[in-house]
Structure formats: C-alpha cells, structure tokens
Design a protein around this motif. Structure first.
Motif, mmCIF file in Angstrom:
data_model
loop_
_atom_site.group_PDB
_atom_site.id
_atom_site.type_symbol
_atom_site.label_atom_id
_atom_site.label_comp_id
_atom_site.label_asym_id
_atom_site.label_seq_id
_atom_site.Cartn_x
_atom_site.Cartn_y
_atom_site.Cartn_z
ATOM 1 N N ASP A 47 1.001 -0.707 0.078
ATOM 2 C CA ASP A 47 0.200 -0.327 0.172
ATOM 3 C C ASP A 47 0.864 1.194 0.215
ATOM 4 O O ASP A 47 0.631 2.100 0.777
ATOM 5 N N TYR A 48 1.989 1.669 -0.600
ATOM 6 C CA TYR A 48 2.928 2.289 -0.648
ATOM 7 C C TYR A 48 2.398 3.576 -1.345
ATOM 8 O O TYR A 48 1.910 3.666 -2.185
ATOM 9 N N GLU A 49 1.829 4.774 -0.679
ATOM 10 C CA GLU A 49 1.899 5.651 -1.092
ATOM 11 C C GLU A 49 2.689 7.305 -0.218
ATOM 12 O O GLU A 49 3.164 6.984 0.528
ATOM 13 N N TYR A 50 3.596 7.687 -1.561
ATOM 14 C CA TYR A 50 4.836 8.430 -0.739
ATOM 15 C C TYR A 50 4.029 9.745 -0.631
ATOM 16 O O TYR A 50 2.724 10.477 -0.609
ATOM 17 N N VAL A 51 4.125 10.463 1.418
ATOM 18 C CA VAL A 51 3.944 11.210 2.344
ATOM 19 C C VAL A 51 5.045 12.952 1.677
ATOM 20 O O VAL A 51 6.067 12.655 1.684
ATOM 21 N N LEU A 52 4.057 13.389 0.961
ATOM 22 C CA LEU A 52 4.329 15.252 0.726
ATOM 23 C C LEU A 52 5.035 16.118 1.856
ATOM 24 O O LEU A 52 5.733 15.188 3.004
ATOM 25 N N GLN A 53 6.628 16.007 1.399
ATOM 26 C CA GLN A 53 8.077 16.173 2.622
ATOM 27 C C GLN A 53 8.120 17.963 2.585
ATOM 28 O O GLN A 53 8.079 18.177 1.047
ATOM 29 N N PRO A 54 8.379 19.067 2.961
ATOM 30 C CA PRO A 54 9.393 20.197 2.830
ATOM 31 C C PRO A 54 9.777 20.104 1.705
ATOM 32 O O PRO A 54 10.791 19.051 1.536
ATOM 33 N N PHE A 55 9.609 21.236 0.344
ATOM 34 C CA PHE A 55 10.922 21.436 -0.752
ATOM 35 C C PHE A 55 10.457 20.427 -1.580
ATOM 36 O O PHE A 55 10.834 20.951 -2.989
ATOM 37 N N LYS A 106 9.740 25.123 4.065
ATOM 38 C CA LYS A 106 10.416 23.962 5.314
ATOM 39 C C LYS A 106 9.476 23.888 6.279
ATOM 40 O O LYS A 106 9.789 22.852 7.220
ATOM 41 N N ASP A 107 8.140 24.462 6.297
ATOM 42 C CA ASP A 107 7.254 24.568 7.930
ATOM 43 C C ASP A 107 6.352 23.331 6.929
ATOM 44 O O ASP A 107 5.255 23.077 7.286
ATOM 45 N N GLY A 108 6.490 22.812 5.738
ATOM 46 C CA GLY A 108 4.955 21.769 5.298
ATOM 47 C C GLY A 108 4.112 22.710 4.867
ATOM 48 O O GLY A 108 3.338 21.664 4.177
ATOM 49 N N PHE A 109 3.954 24.095 3.907
ATOM 50 C CA PHE A 109 3.076 24.839 3.907
ATOM 51 C C PHE A 109 3.296 24.919 1.920
ATOM 52 O O PHE A 109 4.037 25.256 1.568
ATOM 53 N N LEU A 115 -6.369 31.284 -0.867
ATOM 54 C CA LEU A 115 -6.763 30.911 0.070
ATOM 55 C C LEU A 115 -4.954 30.679 0.523
ATOM 56 O O LEU A 115 -5.664 30.014 1.958
ATOM 57 N N GLY A 116 -4.342 31.572 0.729
ATOM 58 C CA GLY A 116 -3.537 31.785 1.369
ATOM 59 C C GLY A 116 -2.347 30.275 1.908
ATOM 60 O O GLY A 116 -2.475 29.583 1.086
ATOM 61 N N GLN A 117 -2.148 30.225 3.048
ATOM 62 C CA GLN A 117 -1.241 28.940 3.590
ATOM 63 C C GLN A 117 -1.715 27.801 4.048
ATOM 64 O O GLN A 117 -3.178 27.561 4.597
ATOM 65 N N ILE A 118 -1.472 26.764 3.293
ATOM 66 C CA ILE A 118 -2.022 25.425 3.566
ATOM 67 C C ILE A 118 -1.133 24.744 3.736
ATOM 68 O O ILE A 118 -0.473 23.450 3.015
ATOM 69 N N LYS A 119 -1.411 24.042 4.781
ATOM 70 C CA LYS A 119 0.037 22.431 5.344
ATOM 71 C C LYS A 119 -0.413 21.554 4.619
ATOM 72 O O LYS A 119 -1.349 20.860 4.559
ATOM 73 N N LEU A 120 0.685 20.856 3.706
ATOM 74 C CA LEU A 120 0.605 19.964 2.950
ATOM 75 C C LEU A 120 1.739 18.659 3.249
ATOM 76 O O LEU A 120 1.003 16.909 2.872
ATOM 77 N N GLY A 203 13.173 15.343 8.671
ATOM 78 C CA GLY A 203 14.577 15.850 9.673
ATOM 79 C C GLY A 203 15.674 15.892 9.429
ATOM 80 O O GLY A 203 16.203 15.594 10.429
ATOM 81 N N GLY A 204 15.537 14.470 8.738
ATOM 82 C CA GLY A 204 16.991 14.452 8.425
ATOM 83 C C GLY A 204 17.238 13.511 6.688
ATOM 84 O O GLY A 204 16.019 13.343 6.318
ATOM 85 N N MET A 205 18.966 12.732 7.420
ATOM 86 C CA MET A 205 18.578 12.139 5.725
ATOM 87 C C MET A 205 19.302 10.050 6.057
ATOM 88 O O MET A 205 19.845 10.582 7.022
ATOM 89 N N LYS A 206 19.165 9.690 5.512
ATOM 90 C CA LYS A 206 19.676 8.883 5.571
ATOM 91 C C LYS A 206 20.544 7.670 4.162
ATOM 92 O O LYS A 206 19.810 8.291 3.516
ATOM 93 N N ILE A 207 21.011 6.943 4.922
ATOM 94 C CA ILE A 207 22.320 6.466 2.868
ATOM 95 C C ILE A 207 22.010 4.713 3.209
ATOM 96 O O ILE A 207 21.764 3.960 4.601
ATOM 97 N N HIS A 208 21.223 4.410 2.150
ATOM 98 C CA HIS A 208 20.938 3.199 1.975
ATOM 99 C C HIS A 208 21.709 2.205 0.684
ATOM 100 O O HIS A 208 21.748 2.984 0.188
#
Length: 272
Positions: A47-55, A106-109, A115-120, A203-208
């Motif tokens: 059920d993989y679905e991508y979750v939106l992130q800052p940037f 960076k805050d997710g908006f 409509l102004g600011q919407i957090k996604l 909040g960060g990165m990982k190397i796989h």
C-alpha cells in the motif's frame, strides 16, 4: 625472465578482467529465499503511497464551468505554462513544474492565491487534494474540481552513470531502474553491488546500500525511488590497475608492462 613475464601476464589478466557476476542486473544470488524466474514478487510495501515533504513541488489546478472566477485562485502565467507542457521526462534543464507548481516550504506549507497558506507536508496526494478541495469549497457553492499531483519525481545521480546531475521523471511513481535508464546505463566499471541511495526523511537523511546484481531488489523497500533521492554509484578498484573493459585493453596493458620490463632487463644485462 620467462617466469617473471608469465607472472606479470597472469596478474594483469586476473586483475583486469571483470566477471559477469559483477555486471549483470537482477541475478538469482543465493540467499535464504532465492527468487526464481516467473515467481510472483510482492512489493515490500503493498500500500505504498508517497507522503509529501518540505521542498517538494506539487501541481495544483482547478476545473469548473465558471473559469473566470477560478482565475483568481491561480498565479498569473501558471495556466500558460501548463498549456505549453511537453510529455516525457527531462534531465532537469527545464523543470516546468518549478514555474507552474507550488513549492512546499520548510514548515510544510504552500501559499496559494486567495486560499493563503495550506499545510500539505505529511499528507498523501489524495489527502492533500481533499484539503485543498475543502479550502476552495468555502468560496464556491457550485462544483469545483481540484487536481493535485506531485510535480514529477526529482532525483540526482552521481558517480558512474553516463549522465550525472539533477533529473526529473514526470510520473508519480518510478522504480530505481527508471532512474538508471534516464541517467544512462551505468559504466561497466561501476560497483553495482554498492549503489548508495541517500534518502530524505522527516528532519534528516539516511544512506541505504542497494545491490543491483541481486534479484531480491524487486522486493526491497528501495525499489521505488522518491522525490529528492540521490543515487551514488561507486567505481570498482580495478580502475587503479587498468580499464579492464575488454580483453583487448587488458592485453595492451600487459604488453606495455612486458615491453618496459624487457627494455629494463636488456639495459641491465648489457644486451642493449
């Protein structure tokens, strides 16, 4: 001298030739559960679905019988850019969604006209669409349809690819082989069993580390790439000895070494 030459030739051949086991993709490398041909391989996350992130960049547009009213909810020029879009993927030289889409800060908006600011950030595409739909419904009693999509999958390739740098795949889901094919087939000297995938998390990165030689990759959680992934493919250590790309190059290297050795031997023994 003959013994020394034999040792040198064998050393050059041994260190320069590359086994197919280090080159071929998706081999059936023996493990706890080897994957056979024609075997069904479920995704690691069904059920993989991508979750939106800052940037991230999202593409948002509206449809309604009253297009004149909807114009107030879009930036001027965005519709024109959308009208001029070309299909397919790109190498990042012209990122159309950068100009027509909405960048999550960076805050997710995202900041939208009226409509102004919407957090996604933290939402899936469907959840984000519903949130924008709810916001615009406060302005219209008639039906307004919202379409929201990830503005392509942006990733970067480094190392032993034919083409390195930022890339864009205009799809909402792509495999690691889609990314490799867009960047160009990896160099024969690439260490395909050690592809490093640098992935962004909250909040960060990982190397796989990924093994492209192993068929188990198809069931890996890293089979699908995500926006902002970085793919780094290392070179083999064989490059320190010679190219080793084929028998001809290996023989040329060996002949050069032997010629130099014979010349030095001739000088030291008084032949020349």
């Amino acid at each position: 001298m003959i013994r020394l030459i034999t040792i040198v030739l064998f050393s050059v051949w041994f260190t320069s030739c590359i086994s197919n086991k280090r080159i071929n993709y998706l081999q059936n490398i023996k493990g706890n559960e080897p994957i056979e041909l024609d075997e069904f391989i479920p995704y690691a996350e069904v059920d993989y679905e991508y979750v939106l992130q800052p940037f991230d960049i999202v593409d948002i547009d509206f449809a309604s019988p009253n297009q004149e009213l909807l114009a107030a909810f879009e930036y001027q020029g965005a519709a024109a850019v959308r009208g001029g879009r070309a299909g397919g993927g790109g190498g990042g030289a012209m990122d159309i969604f950068y100009f027509s889409g909405y960048s999550i800060d960076k805050d997710g908006f995202v900041r939208m006209p009226v409509l102004g600011q919407i957090k996604l950030a933290g939402l899936t595409e469907e959840m984000a669409r519903d949130k924008v739909q709810e916001a615009i419904n406060t302005y219209f009693k008639e039906d307004v349809s919202v379409r929201l999509r990830i503005g392509g999958i942006r990733f970067t390739t480094l190392g032993e690819f034919q083409s390195v740098g930022p890339k864009v795949i205009l799809k909402n889901r792509a495999t690691i082989f889609d990314a490799i094919s867009l960047a160009g087939e990896s160099n024969i000297l690439a260490r395909k069993n050690e592809l490093f995938l640098i992935r962004q998390y909250d909040g960060g990165m990982k190397i796989h580390q990924i093994n492209l030689n192993d068929r188990q990759l198809l069931a890996s959680p890293y089979f699908f790439i995500q926006p902002n992934d970085v793919l780094y493919l290392q070179p083999m250590q064989i490059r320190q000895v010679g190219s080793g790309e084929n028998i001809s190059s290996s023989l040329q290297l060996g002949i050069s070494i032997i010629t130099a050795m014979m010349f030095i031997y001739g000088i030291t023994s008084g032949i020349f």
